[in-house]
Write an enzyme that holds these catalytic residues in place. Structure first.
Site, PDB file in Angstrom:
ATOM      1  CB  THR A 118      -8.024   6.220  -5.080  1.00  0.00           C
ATOM      2  OG1 THR A 118      -8.999   6.524  -4.075  1.00  0.00           O
ATOM      3  CG2 THR A 118      -6.763   5.735  -4.390  1.00  0.00           C
TER       4      THR A 118
ATOM      5  CG  ASN B 164      -9.897   5.917   0.454  1.00  0.00           C
ATOM      6  OD1 ASN B 164      -9.096   5.843   1.393  1.00  0.00           O
ATOM      7  ND2 ASN B 164     -11.108   5.395   0.523  1.00  0.00           N
ATOM      8  N   PRO B 165      -6.598   7.757   0.937  1.00  0.00           N
ATOM      9  CG  PRO B 165      -6.295   8.809   2.990  1.00  0.00           C
ATOM     10  CD  PRO B 165      -7.143   8.860   1.759  1.00  0.00           C
TER      11      PRO B 165
ATOM     12  CE  LYS C 262     -11.399   2.111  -2.701  1.00  0.00           C
ATOM     13  NZ  LYS C 262     -12.207   2.282  -3.937  1.00  0.00           N
TER      14      LYS C 262
ATOM     15  CG  ASP D 197     -15.625   1.273  -8.738  1.00  0.00           C
ATOM     16  OD1 ASP D 197     -15.473   2.083  -7.800  1.00  0.00           O
ATOM     17  OD2 ASP D 197     -16.716   1.168  -9.332  1.00  0.00           O
TER      18      ASP D 197
ATOM     19  CG  PHE E  47     -11.751   2.028   4.445  1.00  0.00           C
ATOM     20  CD1 PHE E  47     -12.364   2.195   3.215  1.00  0.00           C
ATOM     21  CD2 PHE E  47     -10.549   1.337   4.489  1.00  0.00           C
ATOM     22  CE1 PHE E  47     -11.795   1.699   2.044  1.00  0.00           C
ATOM     23  CE2 PHE E  47      -9.960   0.840   3.327  1.00  0.00           C
ATOM     24  CZ  PHE E  47     -10.584   1.015   2.111  1.00  0.00           C
ATOM     25  N   GLY E  48     -15.344   2.182   5.432  1.00  0.00           N
ATOM     26  CA  GLY E  48     -16.563   1.922   4.660  1.00  0.00           C
ATOM     27  C   GLY E  48     -17.515   1.004   5.400  1.00  0.00           C
TER      28      GLY E  48
END
Length: 204
Positions: free
Chosen positions: A15, A17-18, A20, A77, A161-162
């Site tokens: 990924t 995404n840091p 994750k 995922d 996040f998200g």
């Protein structure tokens, strides 16, 4: 028979995404091996996440980046499944508002779609699928985890996040974004998946 996982002395997280990378690094500490980010010193072709399920996408990422790097790779995922939206955003959680949408746009669209939904019908779950591939791109291990809850009406919380800020954890009045990393690791979907993966790794 020799356990093929015994040859793994480092895991690369598939990924960019840091968040994750940081979370998985902490969650996978019990494995006792280094966790690394994708290398930046070699050109990598992005793996297209066009699978119809979270499992398919995790497999595609793990195998695709393992073949490109020649290293052991773990891919994650994760998706938010809202019951009243027939499981959406689901596999398109990162692209809910469009392929180039930001997470802020995705979150805003979810809030909009849920604005008229009564409280008893706002149940949802986060699902995480993890997949480990060997340097040849073969799947070596998989695990999944989930976190049950419901969708709040407005974002609350400074962590995560998200969609974390609108996800009220089942049995509590707190969102995932109101919990720090250690608390999230205990109740969150990624923490559940990581513990399942570690248990399978150690007994395989």
């Amino acid at each position: 028979m020799t356990n093929p996982l015994s040859a793994c002395h480092e895991l690369v997280v598939a990924t960019s995404n840091p968040n994750k990378v940081r979370e998985l690094t902490d969650l996978l500490k019990p494995l006792g091996i280094p966790i690394a980010s994708l290398p930046t010193d070699v050109p990598l072709q992005p793996v297209v996440e066009d699978g119809s399920t979270l499992q398919e996408n995790a497999r595609k990422k793990a195998c695709g980046y393992a073949r490109q790097t020649g290293r052991w790779v773990i891919a994650d995922d994760t998706g938010l499944e809202v019951e009243v939206l027939d499981g959406a955003p689901g596999v398109r959680s990162a692209r809910y508002a469009g392929d180039d949408a930001s997470m802020a746009m995705n979150l805003a669209l979810l809030i909009e779609h849920m604005k008229d939904v009564p409280d008893p019908q706002r149940s949802a779950r986060f699902v995480c699928h993890l997949c480990v591939a060997d340097p040849d791109g073969n799947i070596a291990l998989e695990a999944s985890g989930q976190c049950l809850g419901r969708i709040d009406r407005q974002p609350i919380g400074e962590f995560g996040f998200g969609y974390d800020s609108v996800f009220l954890i089942q049995g509590t009045d707190r969102t995932l974004a109101e919990m720090d990393q250690q608390q999230t690791a205990q109740v969150g979907h990624r923490g559940q998946a990581a513990r399942s993966l570690i248990a399978s790794w150690k007994t395989s």
